[in-house]
Motif scaffolding. Structure first.
Motif, PDB file in Angstrom:
ATOM      1  N   ARG A  82      17.314  18.309 -64.347  1.00  0.00           N
ATOM      2  CA  ARG A  82      18.543  18.335 -65.148  1.00  0.00           C
ATOM      3  C   ARG A  82      18.287  18.990 -66.508  1.00  0.00           C
ATOM      4  O   ARG A  82      19.078  19.825 -66.959  1.00  0.00           O
ATOM      5  CB  ARG A  82      19.056  16.900 -65.316  1.00  0.00           C
ATOM      6  N   PHE A  83      17.177  18.633 -67.158  1.00  0.00           N
ATOM      7  CA  PHE A  83      16.818  19.258 -68.435  1.00  0.00           C
ATOM      8  C   PHE A  83      16.623  20.763 -68.255  1.00  0.00           C
ATOM      9  O   PHE A  83      17.076  21.564 -69.078  1.00  0.00           O
ATOM     10  CB  PHE A  83      15.536  18.654 -69.001  1.00  0.00           C
ATOM     11  N   SER A  84      15.957  21.160 -67.177  1.00  0.00           N
ATOM     12  CA  SER A  84      15.687  22.579 -66.921  1.00  0.00           C
ATOM     13  C   SER A  84      16.977  23.351 -66.691  1.00  0.00           C
ATOM     14  O   SER A  84      17.172  24.445 -67.231  1.00  0.00           O
ATOM     15  CB  SER A  84      14.762  22.736 -65.719  1.00  0.00           C
ATOM     16  N   ARG A  85      17.871  22.802 -65.875  1.00  0.00           N
ATOM     17  CA  ARG A  85      19.143  23.484 -65.596  1.00  0.00           C
ATOM     18  C   ARG A  85      19.972  23.662 -66.863  1.00  0.00           C
ATOM     19  O   ARG A  85      20.554  24.724 -67.101  1.00  0.00           O
ATOM     20  CB  ARG A  85      19.950  22.704 -64.553  1.00  0.00           C
ATOM     21  N   ILE A 145      22.157  27.151 -71.321  1.00  0.00           N
ATOM     22  CA  ILE A 145      22.346  27.503 -72.727  1.00  0.00           C
ATOM     23  C   ILE A 145      21.760  28.875 -73.039  1.00  0.00           C
ATOM     24  O   ILE A 145      22.331  29.652 -73.802  1.00  0.00           O
ATOM     25  CB  ILE A 145      21.725  26.414 -73.626  1.00  0.00           C
ATOM     26  N   LEU A 146      20.630  29.207 -72.424  1.00  0.00           N
ATOM     27  CA  LEU A 146      19.909  30.442 -72.747  1.00  0.00           C
ATOM     28  C   LEU A 146      20.349  31.650 -71.921  1.00  0.00           C
ATOM     29  O   LEU A 146      20.112  32.785 -72.313  1.00  0.00           O
ATOM     30  CB  LEU A 146      18.405  30.197 -72.562  1.00  0.00           C
ATOM     31  N   SER A 192      11.438  15.758 -72.664  1.00  0.00           N
ATOM     32  CA  SER A 192      12.697  15.722 -73.401  1.00  0.00           C
ATOM     33  C   SER A 192      13.417  17.055 -73.267  1.00  0.00           C
ATOM     34  O   SER A 192      12.816  18.078 -72.947  1.00  0.00           O
ATOM     35  CB  SER A 192      12.444  15.418 -74.881  1.00  0.00           C
ATOM     36  N   PHE A 193      14.713  17.013 -73.523  1.00  0.00           N
ATOM     37  CA  PHE A 193      15.528  18.213 -73.420  1.00  0.00           C
ATOM     38  C   PHE A 193      15.109  19.258 -74.452  1.00  0.00           C
ATOM     39  O   PHE A 193      15.030  20.444 -74.147  1.00  0.00           O
ATOM     40  CB  PHE A 193      17.003  17.856 -73.578  1.00  0.00           C
ATOM     41  N   SER A 194      14.823  18.831 -75.664  1.00  0.00           N
ATOM     42  CA  SER A 194      14.432  19.783 -76.705  1.00  0.00           C
ATOM     43  C   SER A 194      13.106  20.476 -76.356  1.00  0.00           C
ATOM     44  O   SER A 194      12.940  21.671 -76.578  1.00  0.00           O
ATOM     45  CB  SER A 194      14.341  19.110 -78.070  1.00  0.00           C
ATOM     46  N   ALA A 199      18.947  33.848 -81.818  1.00  0.00           N
ATOM     47  CA  ALA A 199      20.125  33.089 -81.405  1.00  0.00           C
ATOM     48  C   ALA A 199      19.718  31.699 -80.942  1.00  0.00           C
ATOM     49  O   ALA A 199      18.713  31.518 -80.285  1.00  0.00           O
ATOM     50  CB  ALA A 199      20.853  33.825 -80.275  1.00  0.00           C
ATOM     51  N   GLY A 200      20.503  30.713 -81.308  1.00  0.00           N
ATOM     52  CA  GLY A 200      20.235  29.360 -80.875  1.00  0.00           C
ATOM     53  C   GLY A 200      19.238  28.611 -81.724  1.00  0.00           C
ATOM     54  O   GLY A 200      18.929  27.470 -81.442  1.00  0.00           O
ATOM     55  N   ASP A 201      18.716  29.210 -82.764  1.00  0.00           N
ATOM     56  CA  ASP A 201      17.765  28.502 -83.632  1.00  0.00           C
ATOM     57  C   ASP A 201      18.473  27.719 -84.687  1.00  0.00           C
ATOM     58  O   ASP A 201      19.528  27.942 -85.081  1.00  0.00           O
ATOM     59  CB  ASP A 201      16.809  29.499 -84.306  1.00  0.00           C
TER      60      ASP A 201
END
Length: 113
Positions: A55-58, A63-64, A86-88, A111-113
């Motif tokens: 789930r974290f990987s998906r 997002i990326l 963890s997700f992070s 982007a995303g940082d």
């Protein structure tokens, strides 16, 4: 990616990029979009830990993915570590692997940082 032959081909012939706790296998395809799979090695925790890791990987990929070049088959292989999953952590792992593999589109490195 669900075809076992394609997955075996990706493991055998794909480019491999790795960091602590994760590996990314990639191979160019003739499609205009990316395909990704999230296999886990044997012995990766119990069912709850495996489902959480996938789930974290998906979600990290979701997002990326708008910042990635297209036309690749990918497998993100995550290994159990002594650190808490963890997700992070997964987001950082996936971003780092994509940067090392040269998958990030130009102009999106921050982007995303």
């Amino acid at each position: 990616m669900k075809n076992a032959l394609e997955i075996k081909n990706l493991f055998k012939n794909g480019k491999k990029v790795s960091i602590f706790g994760a590996k990314l296998f990639l191979l160019q395809n003739d499609l205009g979009f990316n395909r990704i799979g999230f296999p886990l090695p044997r012995g990766f925790g119990n069912a709850v830990q495996r489902n959480r890791a996938k789930r974290f990987s998906r979600e990290a990929y979701r997002i990326l993915k708008t910042h990635l070049n297209t036309g690749f088959d990918m497998l993100l292989l995550v290994y159990p570590t002594s650190e808490k999953d963890s997700f992070s952590t997964r987001c950082v792992q996936l971003r780092t692997l994509c940067e090392k593999a040269g998958l990030l589109s130009l102009g999106t490195e921050s982007a995303g940082d």
